[in-house]
Motif scaffolding. Structure first.
Motif, mmCIF file in Angstrom:
data_model
loop_
_atom_site.group_PDB
_atom_site.id
_atom_site.type_symbol
_atom_site.label_atom_id
_atom_site.label_comp_id
_atom_site.label_asym_id
_atom_site.label_seq_id
_atom_site.Cartn_x
_atom_site.Cartn_y
_atom_site.Cartn_z
ATOM 1 N N LEU A 53 0.842 -1.187 0.000
ATOM 2 C CA LEU A 53 0.000 0.000 0.000
ATOM 3 C C LEU A 53 0.875 1.234 0.000
ATOM 4 O O LEU A 53 1.688 1.450 0.901
ATOM 5 N N GLY A 54 0.715 2.067 -1.032
ATOM 6 C CA GLY A 54 1.479 3.295 -1.144
ATOM 7 C C GLY A 54 0.649 4.502 -0.746
ATOM 8 O O GLY A 54 -0.494 4.645 -1.170
ATOM 9 N N THR A 55 1.220 5.359 0.094
ATOM 10 C CA THR A 55 0.577 6.612 0.483
ATOM 11 C C THR A 55 1.646 7.711 0.495
ATOM 12 O O THR A 55 2.832 7.450 0.324
ATOM 13 N N ALA A 56 1.208 8.930 0.709
ATOM 14 C CA ALA A 56 2.143 10.057 0.827
ATOM 15 C C ALA A 56 1.552 11.074 1.795
ATOM 16 O O ALA A 56 0.321 11.185 1.923
ATOM 17 N N ASN A 57 2.423 11.815 2.461
ATOM 18 C CA ASN A 57 1.900 12.836 3.367
ATOM 19 C C ASN A 57 1.551 14.096 2.602
ATOM 20 O O ASN A 57 1.635 14.138 1.369
ATOM 21 N N ALA A 58 1.171 15.138 3.315
ATOM 22 C CA ALA A 58 0.734 16.369 2.664
ATOM 23 C C ALA A 58 1.839 17.007 1.831
ATOM 24 O O ALA A 58 1.571 17.723 0.868
ATOM 25 N N GLU A 59 3.091 16.745 2.198
ATOM 26 C CA GLU A 59 4.218 17.319 1.465
ATOM 27 C C GLU A 59 4.673 16.432 0.312
ATOM 28 O O GLU A 59 5.596 16.783 -0.415
ATOM 29 N N GLY A 60 4.026 15.268 0.167
ATOM 30 C CA GLY A 60 4.354 14.376 -0.941
ATOM 31 C C GLY A 60 5.400 13.328 -0.626
ATOM 32 O O GLY A 60 5.805 12.575 -1.524
ATOM 33 N N ALA A 61 5.856 13.242 0.628
ATOM 34 C CA ALA A 61 6.838 12.221 0.991
ATOM 35 C C ALA A 61 6.164 10.850 0.946
ATOM 36 O O ALA A 61 5.172 10.619 1.650
ATOM 37 N N PRO A 62 6.682 9.915 0.134
ATOM 38 C CA PRO A 62 6.002 8.633 -0.068
ATOM 39 C C PRO A 62 6.331 7.617 1.021
ATOM 40 O O PRO A 62 7.347 7.715 1.715
ATOM 41 N N LEU A 96 -1.450 5.604 8.497
ATOM 42 C CA LEU A 96 -2.636 6.262 9.051
ATOM 43 C C LEU A 96 -2.454 7.778 9.068
ATOM 44 O O LEU A 96 -3.389 8.528 8.747
ATOM 45 N N ALA A 97 -1.260 8.222 9.420
ATOM 46 C CA ALA A 97 -1.002 9.661 9.443
ATOM 47 C C ALA A 97 -1.060 10.249 8.037
ATOM 48 O O ALA A 97 -1.629 11.321 7.814
ATOM 49 N N ASN A 98 -0.456 9.541 7.078
ATOM 50 C CA ASN A 98 -0.494 10.028 5.697
ATOM 51 C C ASN A 98 -1.925 10.194 5.212
ATOM 52 O O ASN A 98 -2.290 11.211 4.606
ATOM 53 N N LEU A 99 -2.754 9.169 5.462
ATOM 54 C CA LEU A 99 -4.137 9.219 4.980
ATOM 55 C C LEU A 99 -4.962 10.292 5.684
ATOM 56 O O LEU A 99 -5.982 10.738 5.154
ATOM 57 N N GLU A 101 -4.045 13.274 6.072
ATOM 58 C CA GLU A 101 -3.834 14.557 5.410
ATOM 59 C C GLU A 101 -3.737 14.460 3.892
ATOM 60 O O GLU A 101 -3.682 15.470 3.205
ATOM 61 N N ASN A 102 -3.731 13.231 3.362
ATOM 62 C CA ASN A 102 -3.671 13.032 1.913
ATOM 63 C C ASN A 102 -4.282 11.666 1.618
ATOM 64 O O ASN A 102 -3.685 10.639 1.947
ATOM 65 N N ASP A 103 -5.460 11.655 1.015
ATOM 66 C CA ASP A 103 -6.156 10.371 0.832
ATOM 67 C C ASP A 103 -5.726 9.616 -0.424
ATOM 68 O O ASP A 103 -6.226 8.516 -0.682
ATOM 69 N N ARG A 104 -4.810 10.168 -1.211
ATOM 70 C CA ARG A 104 -4.354 9.466 -2.407
ATOM 71 C C ARG A 104 -3.627 8.189 -2.000
ATOM 72 O O ARG A 104 -2.806 8.185 -1.080
ATOM 73 N N ALA A 105 -3.922 7.092 -2.707
ATOM 74 C CA ALA A 105 -3.335 5.805 -2.330
ATOM 75 C C ALA A 105 -3.132 4.934 -3.564
ATOM 76 O O ALA A 105 -3.723 5.166 -4.625
#
Length: 205
Positions: A53-62, A96-99, A101-105
């Motif tokens: 599962l790939g996610t990223a935070n609000a700053e785009g860090a994957p 969980l933290a990434n999602l 602030e950024n729901d892209r997955a």
């Protein structure tokens, strides 16, 4: 605009044009990618016991997180939604933290035994305090404690080519194959024993 912009955004299309592969993707860009769970995709998902599962935070860090469970731990909720239980034991909470602030997955499913892989683009959300949903997603008897659910909304998916996928088999798959071989060996040994007994009976005393 169809959903091809999710898989091939402008920067990707520019790179394809610069490197001579734009014509190879023209038809797919025009038609778009499947965005619903087909019976074929559902069958593939039902065979998987791992996922990435790939996610990223609000700053785009994957961040890529391995997810695992019993075969079929990812459940099809409807033709656009997948879900799985989040087990107790993960204490980093990066996903969980990434999602939050950024729901892209992104889901990457790999089946080495069959040399197949499927990529899914979409969004994901964490569902807390929904006992009924967690029970629906959790496989009874599995040695883990579910704490919450993660739902993934499918926006596009694609089947990759099998090039460079090295075939690997799980212990269960190998045991199944060996069981077939053992059964054949046992049958041959029984047949040989019968033939030996028949020869002994037929030989002069």
């Amino acid at each position: 605009m169809n959903n091809s912009s999710i898989v091939f955004p402008p920067a990707v299309q520019k790179a394809q044009a610069e490197r001579g592969s734009a014509t190879l993707n023209e038809k797919r860009i025009a038609e778009g990618f499947p965005d619903k769970v087909t019976p074929e995709l559902a069958a593939f998902i039902a065979e998987q016991d791992i996922a990435f599962l790939g996610t990223a935070n609000a700053e785009g860090a994957p961040y890529i997180q391995h997810r695992g469970g019993p075969k079929g731990f990812i459940k099809v909720i409807d033709d656009r939604t997948l879900g799985f239980a989040d087990y107790r034991g993960n204490r980093q909470y990066i996903t969980l933290a990434n999602l939050s602030e950024n729901d892209r997955a992104f889901l990457f499913l790999l089946d080495p035994a069959r040399r197949q892989r499927i990529k899914l683009w979409g969004s994901a959300r964490v569902v807390e305090n929904d006992t009924a949903l967690v029970e629906r997603l959790f496989d009874a008897g599995y040695k883990a404690r579910p704490e919450r659910a993660i739902l993934f909304t499918v926006e596009a998916w694609d089947v990759n080519c099998s090039q460079h996928i090295v075939a690997r088999f799980t212990e269960a798959e190998l045991e199944q194959a060996f069981a077939t071989v053992r059964d054949k060996i046992a049958a041959l040994e029984a047949e040989n024993a019968q033939l030996r007994a028949a020869l002994v009976q037929a030989s002069p005393q």
